[in-house]
Design an enzyme around this catalytic site. Structure first.
Site, PDB file in Angstrom:
ATOM      1  N   HIS A  26      43.312  44.710  37.735  1.00  0.00           N
ATOM      2  CA  HIS A  26      44.491  44.313  36.956  1.00  0.00           C
ATOM      3  C   HIS A  26      45.623  44.120  37.959  1.00  0.00           C
ATOM      4  CE1 HIS A  26      41.882  46.212  34.023  1.00  0.00           C
ATOM      5  NE2 HIS A  26      42.598  45.700  33.057  1.00  0.00           N
TER       6      HIS A  26
ATOM      7  N   ASP B 128      38.811  38.765  32.994  1.00  0.00           N
ATOM      8  CA  ASP B 128      38.789  40.184  32.612  1.00  0.00           C
ATOM      9  C   ASP B 128      38.385  41.028  33.823  1.00  0.00           C
ATOM     10  OD1 ASP B 128      38.653  42.585  31.166  1.00  0.00           O
ATOM     11  OD2 ASP B 128      36.517  42.284  30.867  1.00  0.00           O
ATOM     12  N   GLY B 129      39.335  41.822  34.290  1.00  0.00           N
ATOM     13  CA  GLY B 129      39.126  42.583  35.520  1.00  0.00           C
ATOM     14  C   GLY B 129      38.005  43.602  35.432  1.00  0.00           C
TER      15      GLY B 129
ATOM     16  N   HIS C 136      51.038  53.849  44.059  1.00  0.00           N
ATOM     17  CA  HIS C 136      50.971  53.060  45.292  1.00  0.00           C
ATOM     18  C   HIS C 136      50.840  53.932  46.538  1.00  0.00           C
ATOM     19  CE1 HIS C 136      52.790  49.380  43.017  1.00  0.00           C
ATOM     20  NE2 HIS C 136      51.491  49.468  42.886  1.00  0.00           N
TER      21      HIS C 136
ATOM     22  N   GLU D 237      43.446  38.919  37.349  1.00  0.00           N
ATOM     23  CA  GLU D 237      44.589  39.022  36.434  1.00  0.00           C
ATOM     24  C   GLU D 237      44.264  38.166  35.206  1.00  0.00           C
ATOM     25  OE1 GLU D 237      47.528  40.717  35.967  1.00  0.00           O
ATOM     26  OE2 GLU D 237      47.650  39.412  34.202  1.00  0.00           O
TER      27      GLU D 237
ATOM     28  N   ASP E 236      43.769  49.358  37.033  1.00  0.00           N
ATOM     29  CA  ASP E 236      45.159  49.654  36.646  1.00  0.00           C
ATOM     30  C   ASP E 236      45.543  48.883  35.381  1.00  0.00           C
ATOM     31  OD1 ASP E 236      47.803  50.474  36.685  1.00  0.00           O
ATOM     32  OD2 ASP E 236      48.400  49.034  38.229  1.00  0.00           O
TER      33      ASP E 236
ATOM     34  N   SER F 273      50.431  46.023  43.838  1.00  0.00           N
ATOM     35  CA  SER F 273      49.231  46.487  44.544  1.00  0.00           C
ATOM     36  C   SER F 273      48.566  45.400  45.415  1.00  0.00           C
ATOM     37  CB  SER F 273      48.228  47.088  43.555  1.00  0.00           C
ATOM     38  OG  SER F 273      48.052  46.272  42.427  1.00  0.00           O
TER      39      SER F 273
HETATM   40  N1  SAM Z   1      48.138  46.708  39.642  1.00  0.00           N
HETATM   41  C1  SAM Z   1      49.478  46.121  39.540  1.00  0.00           C
HETATM   42  C2  SAM Z   1      50.379  46.790  40.580  1.00  0.00           C
HETATM   43  O1  SAM Z   1      50.183  47.984  40.875  1.00  0.00           O
HETATM   44  O2  SAM Z   1      51.257  46.116  41.114  1.00  0.00           O
HETATM   45  C3  SAM Z   1      50.077  46.264  38.179  1.00  0.00           C
HETATM   46  C4  SAM Z   1      49.185  45.846  37.046  1.00  0.00           C
HETATM   47  S1  SAM Z   1      49.897  45.970  35.461  1.00  0.00           S
HETATM   48  C5  SAM Z   1      49.964  47.681  35.153  1.00  0.00           C
HETATM   49  C6  SAM Z   1      48.563  45.462  34.428  1.00  0.00           C
HETATM   50  C7  SAM Z   1      48.221  43.978  34.515  1.00  0.00           C
HETATM   51  O3  SAM Z   1      46.958  43.777  33.880  1.00  0.00           O
HETATM   52  C8  SAM Z   1      49.176  43.042  33.783  1.00  0.00           C
HETATM   53  O4  SAM Z   1      49.632  42.071  34.690  1.00  0.00           O
HETATM   54  C9  SAM Z   1      48.333  42.391  32.678  1.00  0.00           C
HETATM   55  O5  SAM Z   1      48.675  41.030  32.444  1.00  0.00           O
HETATM   56  C10 SAM Z   1      46.943  42.514  33.243  1.00  0.00           C
HETATM   57  N2  SAM Z   1      45.807  42.560  32.317  1.00  0.00           N
HETATM   58  C11 SAM Z   1      45.760  42.993  31.030  1.00  0.00           C
HETATM   59  N3  SAM Z   1      44.489  43.004  30.594  1.00  0.00           N
HETATM   60  C12 SAM Z   1      43.693  42.592  31.620  1.00  0.00           C
HETATM   61  C13 SAM Z   1      42.291  42.445  31.813  1.00  0.00           C
HETATM   62  N4  SAM Z   1      41.404  42.743  30.838  1.00  0.00           N
HETATM   63  N5  SAM Z   1      41.841  42.023  33.006  1.00  0.00           N
HETATM   64  C14 SAM Z   1      42.714  41.746  34.024  1.00  0.00           C
HETATM   65  N6  SAM Z   1      44.052  41.867  33.904  1.00  0.00           N
HETATM   66  C15 SAM Z   1      44.539  42.293  32.725  1.00  0.00           C
END
Ligand code: SAM
Length: 286
Positions: A41, A144-145, A18, A119, A165, A101
């Site tokens: 993500h 899918d991000g 961060h 997400e 992320d 984030s």
């Molecule tokens: N970026 C966030 C932060 O810094 O506050 C934390 C993200 S966390 C490490 C990863 C997130 O990705 C989870 O909430 C999970 O549900 C989500 N996730 C998993 N696979 C994904 C995908 N293919 N596309 C988008 N989100 C996904």
């Protein structure tokens, strides 16, 4: 998909991720022209560090809690992140709240900037939408991000910061997709700034991935900033945290060399861990 960021929010890896995120947002805001922030993500946005999930591993004790309220580190980027966390807590009247984030980005984005947040988990997505319901310049997507980030390029502003992320639950797949996404984003938009968070577990795997990433994004410059709190090859799980940044703003590497030792000193036990910064290609994209 089992990963829930609530178990890890505010830990040392969040801090190491961060602070550069704040630095990148501030660097892009140096020009008046708006930009697009993409969070592939995004998570649920806000975390309660006093919740049962957060207390289970007590990970924030080794992260944000190492910086008691009012702490000033003398490093502008760390202090800007701490001020954003303090403002977030004050606005909610919750002293254990922690901004993920998307909400950190919200603090630094200006009216001319936009955000695209993705997400995949339906429940987390609902929470994120609720958190951001009164923010007009944001699109919150459930999907899918990796794919959505590529589809959103090039941005109409011709300026973008993409944070990648993933949870690395399926470690190999997320490493592969993160690198492939960086390459695909750059093919559509070569000047995009891309920041990929990655876990440091086995040294050999990380180094191989970074070398391959540098080759895939070339001739665009790559910078990798790492912070580890356990011996790099130990089997504890997460030994350290890495941020790989493509097209880093001018002099970000210099600033990181100033703040990484401060983070290391704050987050690692005395005499343990370390930090490192490596670069590939030329530095200094405007
Ligand atoms: N970026 C966030 C932060 O810094 O506050 C934390 C993200 S966390 C490490 C990863 C997130 O990705 C989870 O909430 C999970 O549900 C989500 N996730 C998993 N696979 C994904 C995908 N293919 N596309 C988008 N989100 C996904």
């Amino acid at each position: 998909m089992k990963y829930r960021h609530s178990f890890h929010a505010g830990n040392f890896a969040d801090v190491h991720k961060h602070v550069p995120l704040v630095a990148l947002l501030q660097a892009l805001a140096r020009k008046d022209k708006g930009f697009l922030f993409v969070d592939t993500h995004a998570g649920r946005g806000a975390y309660d560090l006093a919740s049962a999930a957060a207390r289970r591993g007590a990970e924030s004790a080794g992260g944000i809690d190492r910086f008691p309220p009012g702490t000033s580190t003398g490093q502008p980027e760390i202090d800007a992140w701490l001020e954003a966390v303090a403002a977030f807590r004050k606005a909610r009247h919750e002293r254990h709240a922690y901004p993920g984030s998307p909400l950190l980005a919200r603090h630094f984005l200006r009216p001319q900037d936009r955000a695209q947040l993705v997400e995949a988990d339906a429940g987390e997505h609902v929470e994120l939408r609720r958190e951001l319901r009164d923010w007009p310049r944001v699109v919150v997507e459930n999907g899918d991000g990796f794919a959505r980030a590529i589809a959103g390029m090039p941005p109409i502003e011709r300026r973008a910061l993409v944070l990648v992320d993933p949870p690395y639950e399926d470690t190999r797949a997320d490493f592969d997709r993160a690198a492939a996404t960086a390459k695909a984003v750059l093919e559509r938009f070569p000047t995009g700034v891309i920041a990929i968070w990655y876990p440091i577990k086995l040294e050999r795997d990380t180094t191989r991935w970074l070398e391959a990433l540098a080759a895939r994004v070339a001739p665009r410059p790559l910078l990798a900033a790492e912070l580890w709190i356990h011996p790099r090859d130990s089997r504890v799980g997460l030994n350290g945290s890495g941020m790989a940044i493509v097209n880093a703003p001018f002099r970000l590497d210099e600033r990181m060399r100033a703040w990484l030792p401060v983070l290391h000193q704050s987050l690692a036990a005395p005499g343990q861990g370390g930090w490192d910064l490596r670069t590939w290609g030329s530095e200094g994209v405007g």
